[in-house]
Design an enzyme around this catalytic site. Structure first.
Site, PDB file in Angstrom:
ATOM      1  N   TYR A 157       6.069  11.826  41.730  1.00  0.00           N
ATOM      2  CA  TYR A 157       7.158  12.323  42.591  1.00  0.00           C
ATOM      3  C   TYR A 157       8.105  13.245  41.848  1.00  0.00           C
ATOM      4  CZ  TYR A 157       5.730   9.093  46.151  1.00  0.00           C
ATOM      5  OH  TYR A 157       5.009   8.444  47.095  1.00  0.00           O
ATOM      6  N   LYS A 224      -1.396   0.503  37.134  1.00  0.00           N
ATOM      7  CA  LYS A 224      -2.807   0.897  37.090  1.00  0.00           C
ATOM      8  C   LYS A 224      -3.125   1.288  35.646  1.00  0.00           C
ATOM      9  CE  LYS A 224      -6.646   1.878  39.195  1.00  0.00           C
ATOM     10  NZ  LYS A 224      -7.579   0.804  39.527  1.00  0.00           N
ATOM     11  N   ASP A 273      -4.808  -2.116  42.463  1.00  0.00           N
ATOM     12  CA  ASP A 273      -5.820  -2.299  43.520  1.00  0.00           C
ATOM     13  C   ASP A 273      -6.032  -3.794  43.797  1.00  0.00           C
ATOM     14  OD1 ASP A 273      -6.701  -1.805  40.873  1.00  0.00           O
ATOM     15  OD2 ASP A 273      -8.778  -1.905  41.495  1.00  0.00           O
ATOM     16  N   ASP A 297       5.053   3.067  46.699  1.00  0.00           N
ATOM     17  CA  ASP A 297       4.980   3.720  48.009  1.00  0.00           C
ATOM     18  C   ASP A 297       3.863   3.079  48.838  1.00  0.00           C
ATOM     19  OD1 ASP A 297       5.402   5.480  50.038  1.00  0.00           O
ATOM     20  OD2 ASP A 297       4.691   7.255  48.986  1.00  0.00           O
TER      21      ASP A 297
END
Ligand code: NAD
Length: 411
Positions: A157, A224, A273, A297
């Site tokens: 972002y 992640k 995930d 998000d």
């Protein structure tokens, strides 16, 4: 104020913020919002005023100050986000907003992102819980009660992106090839994902502190890092270091206690995930989440869907170090319903509830929550929440707010 406060300094800063709202007549700037903003803001304001008046027997009152952003600002001032609006949020230290149109092809990528970045509101806090009576796609929505802390200022972002075939992308690509031997296809756009120790620590510190203050027993760092080792993986590592260096009296990582935290808060990490699976399978195991911007998000919208409500999910953008904050409806402008007195004001109303709690006006916040629980449980709801229920009465935006005000007055 320094960018990197220790835990004790942060607690002091939070106390001082509360003190700064310790006036009976604070001014709070608000942005009505585009599209359905014309429907949901006036309805929400009535609920806020009713809650404050009931809670404090008219001894407290909010001075609402309208400030402009979005389409309304553009129409009046030819600017999407006038400096005066940012100055007001800065001056009063607090604000609340409805949804804003994202200008297409304008000089500003997203007004919401600009507000967060310009005021350095580094936490996006999304509390996610179910209200009894709301239809959901999942079986046990009552198991979801999660406060999600999403980093709000960096990651993808940050807006560091270059377009395919532009002079800059060619320059960067040549540099990466010559300096790092990185072979990136010529017809690529390139984006940069910065994740700093400073921004990660202050986000995770806020989440841990929130867990301590609210008596939560579980904090998960979602990342992640298995793939993006020096950004997301570092986020995880800095989080665990923080637990050791600043929170060892109240929190412990899974590794350091083998899953047996005793009285302490258990801090563990989950790969993004797997997290999206686990919130469906065993959401009751999560209480507070600390995560990077993009993961946050995705996860916050997935969780909002899980409890059945884009129309009722609130959000707050907060800098816990200097106390500045802007609370906001998390949905968009729903242009199809603009001006139809139909949209659900719940997300904005619950953002106000968060705002009151942040100010330490817990009595007003409590009344708002209780009134929302009652109306939804009794089936007095807007069209979106009436769908799929055969015991519900579909109310207009205004009438839904009236039903909340009646509840508040009756408590
Ligand atoms: P949206 O949230 O406006 O609409 C998605 C769906 O949800 C639509 O079916 C809409 O009717 C419904 N919906 C949304 N809010 C509702 C409410 N309060 N009550 C009942 N139904 C509601 O998303 P979109 O269509 O992708 O975006 C429309 C505009 O909003 C775009 O300009 C977008 O950039 C902007 N947007 C702003 C924000 C924000 O200001 N925080 C967030 C998302 C989108």
């Amino acid at each position: 104020m320094s960018e990197n406060l220790s835990r004790n300094e942060l607690i002091e800063a939070i106390k001082n913020t509360r003190k700064s709202f310790d006036t009976d007549n604070p001014t709070i700037p608000f942005i009505e919002g585009d599209g359905i903003g014309v429907d949901i803001w006036p309805a929400s304001q009535k609920v806020f005023d009713a809650a404050v008046s009931k809670a404090y027997s008219n001894n407290r009152r909010i001075n609402w100050l309208e400030v402009l952003a979005g389409q309304k600002a553009y129409d009046f001032t030819s600017e999407w986000l006038p400096e005066a609006t940012l100055d007001s949020f800065d001056e009063y230290g607090i604000g609340i907003k409805g949804p804003l149109t994202t200008p297409v092809g304008g000089g500003i990528r997203s007004i919401n992102v600009s507000i967060r970045q310009k005021l350095d509101l580094y936490v996006c806090l999304r509390p996610i819980r179910w209200f009894q009576g709301v239809e959901t796609p999942t079986k046990n929505p009552g198991d979801v009660n999660i406060s999600l802390f999403r980093e709000n200022t960096e990651d993808v972002y940050a807006g560091k992106e270059l377009e395919m075939n532009s002079e800059q992308v060619k320059k960067l690509n040549n540099f990466l090839k010559s300096e790092f031997s990185w072979d990136i296809r010529e017809d690529s756009g390139i984006g940069i994902k910065p994740i700093s120790k400073t921004a990660s620590e202050r986000l995770i510190r806020s989440a841990l502190n929130y867990a301590v203050e609210n008596n939560k027993k579980n904090v998960a760092i979602v990342h992640k890092g298995n793939i993006m080792k020096f950004t997301e993986g570092a986020f995880r590592a800095w989080g665990y270091d923080l637990v050791k260096n600043e929170f060892s009296d109240v929190a412990v990582s899974w590794e350091d206690c083998n899953g047996q935290p005793g009285d302490k808060i258990l801090v563990q990490d989950v790969i993004a995930d797997a997290f999206l699976q686990q919130i469906l399978i065993k959401p009751q195991e999560f209480e507070v989440i600390a995560t990077t911007n993009l993961n946050g998000d995705y996860a916050s919208d997935a969780l909002a869907a899980q409890i059945g409500g884009i129309g009722i999910s609130p959000g707050g953008n907060i800098n816990y170090e200097n106390g500045k904050s802007v609370f906001e409806a998390t949905h968009g402008t729903a242009p199809k319903y603009a001006g139809h007195n139909k949209a659900n004001p719940g997300s904005l109303i619950l953002s106000g509830e968060m705002m009151f709690r942040y100010m330490g006006w817990n009595e007003a916040a409590e009344l708002i929550i209780k009134s929302m629980e009652k109306s939804i449980f009794e089936g007095n709801v807007t069209y979106d929440l009436a769908r799929g229920r055969n015991d519900a009465t579909t109310l207009s935006t205004e009438d839904f707010a009236k039903s909340l005000v009646e509840n508040i007055e009756g408590f």
